[in-house]
Design a protein around this motif. Structure first.
Motif, PDB file in Angstrom:
ATOM      1  N   TRP A   1       0.832  -1.204   0.000  1.00 30.09           N
ATOM      2  CA  TRP A   1       0.000   0.000   0.000  1.00 30.09           C
ATOM      3  C   TRP A   1       0.868   1.256   0.000  1.00 30.09           C
ATOM      4  O   TRP A   1       0.537   2.249  -0.666  1.00 30.09           O
ATOM      5  CB  TRP A   1      -0.928   0.003   1.208  1.00 30.09           C
ATOM      6  N   ARG A   2       1.962   1.232   0.747  1.00 34.21           N
ATOM      7  CA  ARG A   2       2.814   2.423   0.778  1.00 34.21           C
ATOM      8  C   ARG A   2       3.471   2.659  -0.575  1.00 34.21           C
ATOM      9  O   ARG A   2       3.644   3.804  -1.006  1.00 34.21           O
ATOM     10  CB  ARG A   2       3.885   2.262   1.873  1.00 34.21           C
ATOM     11  N   ARG A   3       3.826   1.576  -1.286  1.00 32.81           N
ATOM     12  CA  ARG A   3       4.422   1.715  -2.613  1.00 32.81           C
ATOM     13  C   ARG A   3       3.420   2.264  -3.626  1.00 32.81           C
ATOM     14  O   ARG A   3       3.786   2.979  -4.558  1.00 32.81           O
ATOM     15  CB  ARG A   3       4.931   0.362  -3.110  1.00 32.81           C
ATOM     16  N   ALA A   4       2.150   1.891  -3.448  1.00 33.92           N
ATOM     17  CA  ALA A   4       1.138   2.309  -4.420  1.00 33.92           C
ATOM     18  C   ALA A   4       0.940   3.817  -4.436  1.00 33.92           C
ATOM     19  O   ALA A   4       0.577   4.393  -5.471  1.00 33.92           O
ATOM     20  CB  ALA A   4      -0.183   1.611  -4.108  1.00 33.92           C
ATOM     21  N   GLU A   5       1.136   4.473  -3.281  1.00 29.69           N
ATOM     22  CA  GLU A   5       1.059   5.939  -3.166  1.00 29.69           C
ATOM     23  C   GLU A   5      -0.286   6.487  -3.640  1.00 29.69           C
ATOM     24  O   GLU A   5      -0.352   7.524  -4.321  1.00 29.69           O
ATOM     25  CB  GLU A   5       2.206   6.606  -3.927  1.00 29.69           C
ATOM     26  N   VAL A   6      -1.366   5.794  -3.288  1.00 31.97           N
ATOM     27  CA  VAL A   6      -2.708   6.288  -3.599  1.00 31.97           C
ATOM     28  C   VAL A   6      -3.241   7.052  -2.394  1.00 31.97           C
ATOM     29  O   VAL A   6      -2.754   6.902  -1.271  1.00 31.97           O
ATOM     30  CB  VAL A   6      -3.647   5.130  -3.970  1.00 31.97           C
ATOM     31  N   LEU A   7      -4.267   7.859  -2.611  1.00 28.09           N
ATOM     32  CA  LEU A   7      -4.861   8.626  -1.514  1.00 28.09           C
ATOM     33  C   LEU A   7      -5.892   7.807  -0.762  1.00 28.09           C
ATOM     34  O   LEU A   7      -6.020   7.905   0.462  1.00 28.09           O
ATOM     35  CB  LEU A   7      -5.498   9.913  -2.045  1.00 28.09           C
ATOM     36  N   THR A   8      -6.661   6.987  -1.485  1.00 22.90           N
ATOM     37  CA  THR A   8      -7.643   6.098  -0.865  1.00 22.90           C
ATOM     38  C   THR A   8      -7.465   4.687  -1.388  1.00 22.90           C
ATOM     39  O   THR A   8      -6.877   4.469  -2.454  1.00 22.90           O
ATOM     40  CB  THR A   8      -9.094   6.544  -1.156  1.00 22.90           C
ATOM     41  N   GLU A   9      -8.002   3.739  -0.648  1.00 22.04           N
ATOM     42  CA  GLU A   9      -7.960   2.341  -1.050  1.00 22.04           C
ATOM     43  C   GLU A   9      -8.575   2.139  -2.421  1.00 22.04           C
ATOM     44  O   GLU A   9      -8.083   1.353  -3.251  1.00 22.04           O
ATOM     45  CB  GLU A   9      -8.713   1.530   0.011  1.00 22.04           C
ATOM     46  N   ASN A  10      -9.670   2.850  -2.721  1.00 21.11           N
ATOM     47  CA  ASN A  10     -10.393   2.645  -3.975  1.00 21.11           C
ATOM     48  C   ASN A  10      -9.657   3.193  -5.192  1.00 21.11           C
ATOM     49  O   ASN A  10      -9.904   2.763  -6.309  1.00 21.11           O
ATOM     50  CB  ASN A  10     -11.786   3.289  -3.880  1.00 21.11           C
ATOM     51  N   GLU A  11      -8.768   4.150  -4.971  1.00 21.35           N
ATOM     52  CA  GLU A  11      -7.984   4.671  -6.087  1.00 21.35           C
ATOM     53  C   GLU A  11      -7.133   3.573  -6.712  1.00 21.35           C
ATOM     54  O   GLU A  11      -6.834   3.607  -7.911  1.00 21.35           O
ATOM     55  CB  GLU A  11      -7.112   5.829  -5.604  1.00 21.35           C
ATOM     56  N   LEU A  12      -6.741   2.580  -5.917  1.00 18.04           N
ATOM     57  CA  LEU A  12      -5.943   1.467  -6.432  1.00 18.04           C
ATOM     58  C   LEU A  12      -6.674   0.716  -7.535  1.00 18.04           C
ATOM     59  O   LEU A  12      -6.047   0.130  -8.419  1.00 18.04           O
ATOM     60  CB  LEU A  12      -5.594   0.503  -5.304  1.00 18.04           C
ATOM     61  N   LEU A  13      -8.012   0.718  -7.475  1.00 15.57           N
ATOM     62  CA  LEU A  13      -8.790  -0.074  -8.423  1.00 15.57           C
ATOM     63  C   LEU A  13      -8.523   0.345  -9.857  1.00 15.57           C
ATOM     64  O   LEU A  13      -8.427  -0.502 -10.754  1.00 15.57           O
ATOM     65  CB  LEU A  13     -10.281   0.044  -8.102  1.00 15.57           C
ATOM     66  N   GLU A  14      -8.384   1.644 -10.107  1.00 14.68           N
ATOM     67  CA  GLU A  14      -8.127   2.097 -11.473  1.00 14.68           C
ATOM     68  C   GLU A  14      -6.643   2.039 -11.819  1.00 14.68           C
ATOM     69  O   GLU A  14      -6.266   2.287 -12.957  1.00 14.68           O
ATOM     70  CB  GLU A  14      -8.685   3.504 -11.676  1.00 14.68           C
ATOM     71  N   MET A  15      -5.823   1.695 -10.840  1.00  8.26           N
ATOM     72  CA  MET A  15      -4.419   1.384 -11.117  1.00  8.26           C
ATOM     73  C   MET A  15      -4.283  -0.085 -11.513  1.00  8.26           C
ATOM     74  O   MET A  15      -3.521  -0.426 -12.418  1.00  8.26           O
ATOM     75  CB  MET A  15      -3.559   1.685  -9.882  1.00  8.26           C
ATOM     76  N   ARG A  16      -5.066  -0.934 -10.861  1.00 11.74           N
ATOM     77  CA  ARG A  16      -4.981  -2.383 -11.095  1.00 11.74           C
ATOM     78  C   ARG A  16      -5.847  -2.830 -12.266  1.00 11.74           C
ATOM     79  O   ARG A  16      -5.472  -3.734 -13.019  1.00 11.74           O
ATOM     80  CB  ARG A  16      -5.405  -3.117  -9.809  1.00 11.74           C
ATOM     81  N   TYR A  17      -7.029  -2.217 -12.418  1.00 16.01           N
ATOM     82  CA  TYR A  17      -7.969  -2.593 -13.483  1.00 16.01           C
ATOM     83  C   TYR A  17      -8.120  -1.444 -14.479  1.00 16.01           C
ATOM     84  O   TYR A  17      -7.601  -0.353 -14.272  1.00 16.01           O
ATOM     85  CB  TYR A  17      -9.335  -2.938 -12.895  1.00 16.01           C
ATOM     86  N   SER A  18      -8.852  -1.703 -15.562  1.00 17.28           N
ATOM     87  CA  SER A  18      -8.955  -0.697 -16.610  1.00 17.28           C
ATOM     88  C   SER A  18     -10.403  -0.494 -17.040  1.00 17.28           C
ATOM     89  O   SER A  18     -11.276  -1.335 -16.798  1.00 17.28           O
ATOM     90  CB  SER A  18      -8.123  -1.118 -17.833  1.00 17.28           C
ATOM     91  N   GLY A  19     -10.645   0.644 -17.699  1.00 21.13           N
ATOM     92  CA  GLY A  19     -11.908   0.891 -18.367  1.00 21.13           C
ATOM     93  C   GLY A  19     -13.093   1.159 -17.452  1.00 21.13           C
ATOM     94  O   GLY A  19     -12.960   1.466 -16.272  1.00 21.13           O
ATOM     95  N   ARG A  20     -14.279   1.009 -18.032  1.00 23.32           N
ATOM     96  CA  ARG A  20     -15.512   1.310 -17.307  1.00 23.32           C
ATOM     97  C   ARG A  20     -15.764   0.388 -16.117  1.00 23.32           C
ATOM     98  O   ARG A  20     -16.255   0.841 -15.081  1.00 23.32           O
ATOM     99  CB  ARG A  20     -16.696   1.260 -18.275  1.00 23.32           C
ATOM    100  N   PRO A  21     -15.446  -0.911 -16.241  1.00 24.95           N
ATOM    101  CA  PRO A  21     -15.638  -1.754 -15.058  1.00 24.95           C
ATOM    102  C   PRO A  21     -14.832  -1.265 -13.853  1.00 24.95           C
ATOM    103  O   PRO A  21     -15.324  -1.282 -12.722  1.00 24.95           O
ATOM    104  CB  PRO A  21     -15.151  -3.130 -15.527  1.00 24.95           C
ATOM    105  N   ALA A  22     -13.596  -0.817 -14.085  1.00 28.40           N
ATOM    106  CA  ALA A  22     -12.775  -0.303 -12.982  1.00 28.40           C
ATOM    107  C   ALA A  22     -13.379   0.965 -12.404  1.00 28.40           C
ATOM    108  O   ALA A  22     -13.419   1.154 -11.178  1.00 28.40           O
ATOM    109  CB  ALA A  22     -11.355  -0.035 -13.463  1.00 28.40           C
ATOM    110  N   ALA A  23     -13.842   1.861 -13.278  1.00 33.68           N
ATOM    111  CA  ALA A  23     -14.452   3.104 -12.802  1.00 33.68           C
ATOM    112  C   ALA A  23     -15.733   2.820 -12.024  1.00 33.68           C
ATOM    113  O   ALA A  23     -15.978   3.414 -10.964  1.00 33.68           O
ATOM    114  CB  ALA A  23     -14.747   4.020 -13.996  1.00 33.68           C
TER     115      ALA A  23
END
Length: 654
Positions: free
Chosen positions: A98-120
């Protein structure tokens, strides 16, 4: 009202300090979203770990532990003791990721890991799901728990009566007090953001621990020490078991409905019959029933197996857990993130457990029958406080509850508003506004969250069952959350299907319980009872197995029926966080394989179990004078610490 002037002075001083901290931190927190929600990622391990402990201890926590320990004995605390296992995943795997990911919230990771409309869509849905539904239930049971404490401590005082513009108004003083506390918590959370949350949490932790220890010492001495406690438990539980058996037989003779008989039968079978059963940390293995019968599935031993074998990896917090992830991401670096999670788990399980349990056991001796009490078994803790503490100490104990209550409220408000603002409002509604705009939006979201939570709190039954409902609601998604870091094939639809099926299945059981309750002519109370299936109670652990099983089958099917994420998306994610695991040819891209967190994970994991559970049982068995178990538990603690110190902490320091 049962408080002396000195008690009110102690309470007032504490509230002024909490509000002062909020005012002092307001300027720094208002600079931008990262300062408001993550304190600029500058916090040390000891502050973050202590904040984690404080925020997971609310006014409802000792009440729920009292409710469980009185009804079934100490062993049922495995409902939360098993969380250590996913806590160790956070220590040795996810804290650094989590510290390496450097996201502001847990959910922000989702659009880093997944793509497109399903991720959004998943980011939008999970933000709303946890910020609203999950958060409302948690805040509701926390407010309900604080109200229960004040109901006992302040007694049945006269309501406050006055007129406003010709309207006659009457307010229960206890409710006024609860909402004063909520108001102060909300105010300093609004002003100071995450800075104020952490600073107050550190202070609140020490106050809450001091209060719990003082009460435990006074309570045990009141019943003649540990020896007197054991004698009292033997006498009390034998009498309670006999009375429950008489009630069961009377209901059968009176022709009670099968649901009523089944509920009474289940309560009798689950309750301890002696002090030895009450203090046992593992329930008795049934030998007189088939392991394939409903009786075995409803046994305490099978419940225990479900808790330690299934629950910990199946729930929604397996890769860190919302507000704990928030603290992990606020750490100065990976080393501080790891140490914060390790300190949190040791303090949470080894240090906090036994003061609450000792008071719960004393409450059985002092108040053996609470069936007719408006708050039921959970009232035992507050009744012990009210009866045994004099002026000054009573004020200290109430302040310890206020500290626990406020630390949880401010955390959930700050964390929930971060989801609403960063993952919904900023991402989908107003993406290009200034930082000050988003800070103000977060403050407005905070107010909205607490208003709705107030409505939930007034309609909640058992705190213990509310805990369990929340755990079941997200229980099917846990394995997906683990595997998304380590297996390339997981995609956005895996998470969507797991969460949706878990939610629908859990709500289905609650609807069934509601229908059966109202059909029996009783008033329905949220989380008030378990459903009955085939004439047998269908408790939490069986519901959990169904929810997890159905969800795992669903998300696996959906995963292989839908395409994987694009290689570019997977490659970017892998290069950012370096998790290790099963990533096909992607693992060879970018080098730096020595940063993979999976190296030496298993020995570290078992050493963590030895350190923390060993420490927990060493303290407990020593207090209860069970020396034959205290010594090996202590040795396990020492061995676990030695391994972690030399193999993990010193290496991280270098």
């Amino acid at each position: 009202m049962q408080l002396a002037a000195i008690d009110w002075c102690i309470i007032g001083l504490y509230l002024l300090i909490a509000l002062g901290i909020g005012i002092a931190c307001r300027k720094r927190a208002s600079e931008n979203s990262e300062e408001y929600y993550l304190a600029g990622r500058k916090l040390p391990w000891w502050a973050l770990g202590t904040s984690m402990v404080a925020t997971t201890f609310a006014a409802d926590t000792p009440l729920a532990i009292t409710e469980m320990s009185r009804m079934k004995g100490i062993w049922e605390n495995w409902f939360w003791w098993n969380w250590l296992l996913y806590g160790l995943l956070a220590v040795f795997l996810f804290s650094r990721l989590w510290r390496r990911a450097e996201v502001l919230t847990e959910n922000e990771l989702l659009e880093m890991r997944y793509s497109g409309r399903p991720a959004a869509f998943l980011r939008f849905f999970k933000a709303g799901y946890f910020a609203l539904l999950y958060n409302f239930i948690v805040l509701g049971w926390v407010i309900n728990g604080m109200s229960s404490v004040l109901t006992v401590m302040l007694g049945n005082g006269e309501p406050l009566a006055f007129e406003i513009a010709g309207w006659s108004v009457q307010w229960d003083f206890r409710e006024v007090m609860v909402w004063v506390l909520v108001g102060i918590s909300t105010l300093y959370a609004l002003l100071s953001g995450f800075w104020g949350v952490v600073v107050t949490d550190v202070i609140q932790f020490f106050i809450a621990m001091a209060g719990a220890v003082v009460l435990a010492v006074v309570a045990v001495n009141q019943v003649g020490g540990i020896d007197g406690l054991m004698e009292g438990l033997d006498t009390t539980f034998a009498a309670k078991a006999q009375a429950a058996q008489v009630q069961l037989e009377a209901s059968r003779e009176a022709g009670a409905t099968p649901e009523v008989v089944a509920a009474l039968q289940g309560a009798y079978e689950q309750m301890p019959k002696s002090a030895a059963e009450a203090i046992s940390v593992v329930p008795v293995v049934p030998t007189d029933v088939s392991w394939f019968s409903f009786e075995f599935l409803n046994s305490q031993f099978f419940q225990f197996l479900v808790l330690i074998l299934v629950m910990w990896w199946s729930n929604h917090a397996t890769d860190g857990g919302g507000y704990l992830i928030q603290r992990t991401m606020a750490a100065r670096n990976e080393r501080h993130a790891l140490a914060a999670n390790l300190w949190y788990n040791f303090a949470n399980y080894a240090l906090r457990t036994w003061p609450w349990i000792l008071v719960a056991l004393v409450s059985v001796v002092l108040f053996p029958d609470l069936a007719g009490h408006p708050m039921g078994e959970k009232a035992g803790y507050s009744l012990v406080m009210n009866q045994l503490l004099g002026p000054g100490l009573k004020g200290l104990l109430i302040v310890s509850f206020l500290a626990a209550f406020m630390s949880t409220v401010d955390t959930h408000l700050n964390w929930g508003s971060s989801y609403l603002v960063h993952d919904i409002y900023r991402r989908f509604v107003q993406p290009n506004r200034g930082e000050r705009h988003y800070v103000v939006a977060g403050q407005l979201a905070t107010v909205g969250l607490i208003v709705v939570a107030a409505v939930i709190a007034r309609n909640m039954g058992s705190i213990e069952k509310a805990w369990k409902f929340v755990m079941a609601m997200g229980s099917g998604i846990g394995l997906v959350l683990i595997l998304r870091w380590f297996w390339w094939r997981i995609n956005a639809w895996s998470e969507i299907s797991a969460l949706a099926v878990s939610f629908l299945a859990t709500c289905g059981f609650e609807v069934l319980a509601a229908v059966q309750t109202m059909r029996g002519g009783e008033a329905y109370v949220l989380f008030g009872r378990d459903p009955v299936i085939a004439g047998h109670p269908f408790p939490f652990h069986l519901q959990l197995l169904v929810v997890v099983g159905v969800s795992v089958v669903a998300w696996l099917g959906v995963t292989f029926a839908t395409p994987p994420e694009p290689s570019e998306q997977l490659r970017a994610f892998y290069q950012k966080v370096r998790p290790g695991g099963w990533w096909r040819d992607l693992a060879e891209i970018g080098g730096e394989r020595d940063r993979e967190v999976t190296r030496h994970f298993l020995p570290n994991f078992f050493a963590g179990m030895a350190l923390i559970w060993g420490g927990m049982f060493f303290i407990g068995y020593t207090l209860l004078k069970q020396w034959e178990w205290a010594v090996p538990s202590g040795l396990a603690m020492v061995a676990g610490f030695a391994w972690i110190w030399f193999a993990v902490l010193r290496k991280e320091a270098s």
